[in-house]
Write an enzyme that holds these catalytic residues in place. Structure first.
Site, short mmCIF file in Angstrom:
data_model
loop_
_atom_site.label_atom_id
_atom_site.label_comp_id
_atom_site.label_asym_id
_atom_site.label_seq_id
_atom_site.Cartn_x
_atom_site.Cartn_y
_atom_site.Cartn_z
N TYR A 78 0.88 -1.17 0.00
CA TYR A 78 0.00 0.00 0.00
C TYR A 78 0.91 1.22 0.00
O TYR A 78 1.90 1.25 0.74
CB TYR A 78 -0.89 0.07 1.25
CG TYR A 78 -1.82 -1.09 1.47
CD1 TYR A 78 -2.33 -1.84 0.41
CD2 TYR A 78 -2.22 -1.42 2.76
CE1 TYR A 78 -3.18 -2.90 0.64
CE2 TYR A 78 -3.08 -2.48 3.00
CZ TYR A 78 -3.57 -3.22 1.93
OH TYR A 78 -4.42 -4.26 2.16
N CYS A 81 1.52 2.65 3.50
CA CYS A 81 1.82 1.71 4.57
C CYS A 81 3.24 1.94 5.10
O CYS A 81 4.22 1.88 4.34
CB CYS A 81 1.69 0.28 4.06
SG CYS A 81 2.40 -0.98 5.13
N PHE A 83 5.16 0.08 6.98
CA PHE A 83 6.01 -1.10 6.90
C PHE A 83 6.48 -1.35 5.46
O PHE A 83 7.61 -1.76 5.23
CB PHE A 83 5.27 -2.32 7.45
CG PHE A 83 4.85 -2.15 8.88
CD1 PHE A 83 5.79 -2.06 9.89
CD2 PHE A 83 3.51 -2.07 9.23
CE1 PHE A 83 5.42 -1.90 11.21
CE2 PHE A 83 3.12 -1.89 10.54
CZ PHE A 83 4.08 -1.81 11.54
N CYS A 84 5.61 -1.07 4.50
CA CYS A 84 6.01 -1.18 3.09
C CYS A 84 7.10 -0.15 2.78
O CYS A 84 8.05 -0.45 2.05
CB CYS A 84 4.81 -0.95 2.18
SG CYS A 84 3.46 -2.12 2.41
#
Length: 301
Positions: A78, A81, A83-84
């Protein structure tokens, strides 16, 4: 009613992927660099081990050439996001080309092939890797197999990112309706949405996440959103203790994790306020220069 239901599904998907990693990270093996990392043009070196950007070699670490040479990396993500963005910051810093598949958080059709239903997912020559910290652990070991995975300071601050920093972001991003709309305008502009999904996501999703953020605020005992964000930023600057980066003259994995998590909010109101009211701006600018241009290549088809 259908639009509202889709907005609720969207908010649940975003919330799940925003907070789920923290419960699992304590059991994962952490990768922390051992020694000096430098980048020279398109050829970063790690204690003399060179990454060679090539599309014609295999995934395996070649002991003779001391190079990590994957044919293809694809990041399922995403756009907003955190964490991405941790994974993307790592790949950008090491100048490792990667393709991106933007996952629709409403139906997640782009990752139906996987048993793992969260993002990020990284495929390296078809091999699936999941969980941002674990992905980075595995990649750094393939770039440099001799990395010390247990350096105390770096491990501490990488865990701090997953277990604390990310939890102050959502209450700030969705602090009020205008900021929630600003965030979803960014998400839907960058994300994989049809026109109707974009409208539902922006307005319905922003409203839903506004209320979700209030629950997260209570869950993590946050009384003042901005004070929590500013406090985290100052805590990080204090950890630097006068150093350019936590890693010294060059960023280490903790630097990259903090930078990756904060990068999506940098130009939102919350990020602008953070830079204006804390000492983190200088470090962030140094990180922006160190990470450099994105190594993202054309969309995966």
């Amino acid at each position: 009613m259908r639009g509202l239901n889709r907005a609720v599904l969207l908010s649940r998907a975003l919330r799940s992927n925003f907070t789920a990693v923290s419960s699992a990270t304590a059991t994962l093996q952490r990768a922390v660099p051992h020694g000096t990392i430098t980048v020279r043009g398109n050829n970063p070196s790690v204690n003399g081990f060179r990454y060679v950007s090539s599309s014609s070699t295999s995934l395996a670490y070649d002991a003779q050439t001391k190079a990590f040479n994957p044919k293809e990396l694809v990041l399922f993500q995403y756009q907003a996001c955190p964490f991405c963005n941790k994974v993307a910051a790592f790949l950008d810093y090491y100048d490792i080309p990667f393709k991106v598949v933007e996952v629709n958080p409403i139906n997640k059709k782009e990752i139906k092939w996987s048993d793992y239903k969260k993002v990020p997912i990284l495929t390296v020559d078809g091999e699936q890797m999941v969980d941002s910290s674990d992905i980075i652990d595995k990649l750094i070991k393939r770039i440099h197999p001799d990395y010390d995975l247990n350096a105390e300071e770096e491990k501490k601050w990488r865990e701090w990112v997953d277990n604390h920093l990310v939890h102050v972001l959502s209450p700030n991003i969705y602090r009020n309706v205008p900021e929630a709309l600003e965030s979803f305008d960014y998400i839907t502009t960058q994300g994989n949405f049809s026109f109707s999904e974009r409208l539902v996501a922006k307005y319905g999703g922003a409203a839903a996440m506004y209320f979700v953020s209030k629950k997260l605020k209570k869950k993590h005992n946050i009384t003042d959103e901005r004070a929590a964000l500013y406090g985290a930023a100052e805590q990080w600057v204090d950890a630097l203790n006068g150093r350019k980066f936590l890693g010294g003259l060059d960023p280490n994995l903790a630097d990259l994790a903090v930078f990756g998590v904060l990068r999506p909010i940098r130009h939102l109101q919350s990020g602008r306020d953070m830079v204006e009211h804390t000492r983190i701006g200088k470090w962030f600018s140094e990180m922006d220069r160190a990470v450099g241009q994105s190594s993202r290549v054309s969309e995966h088809s």
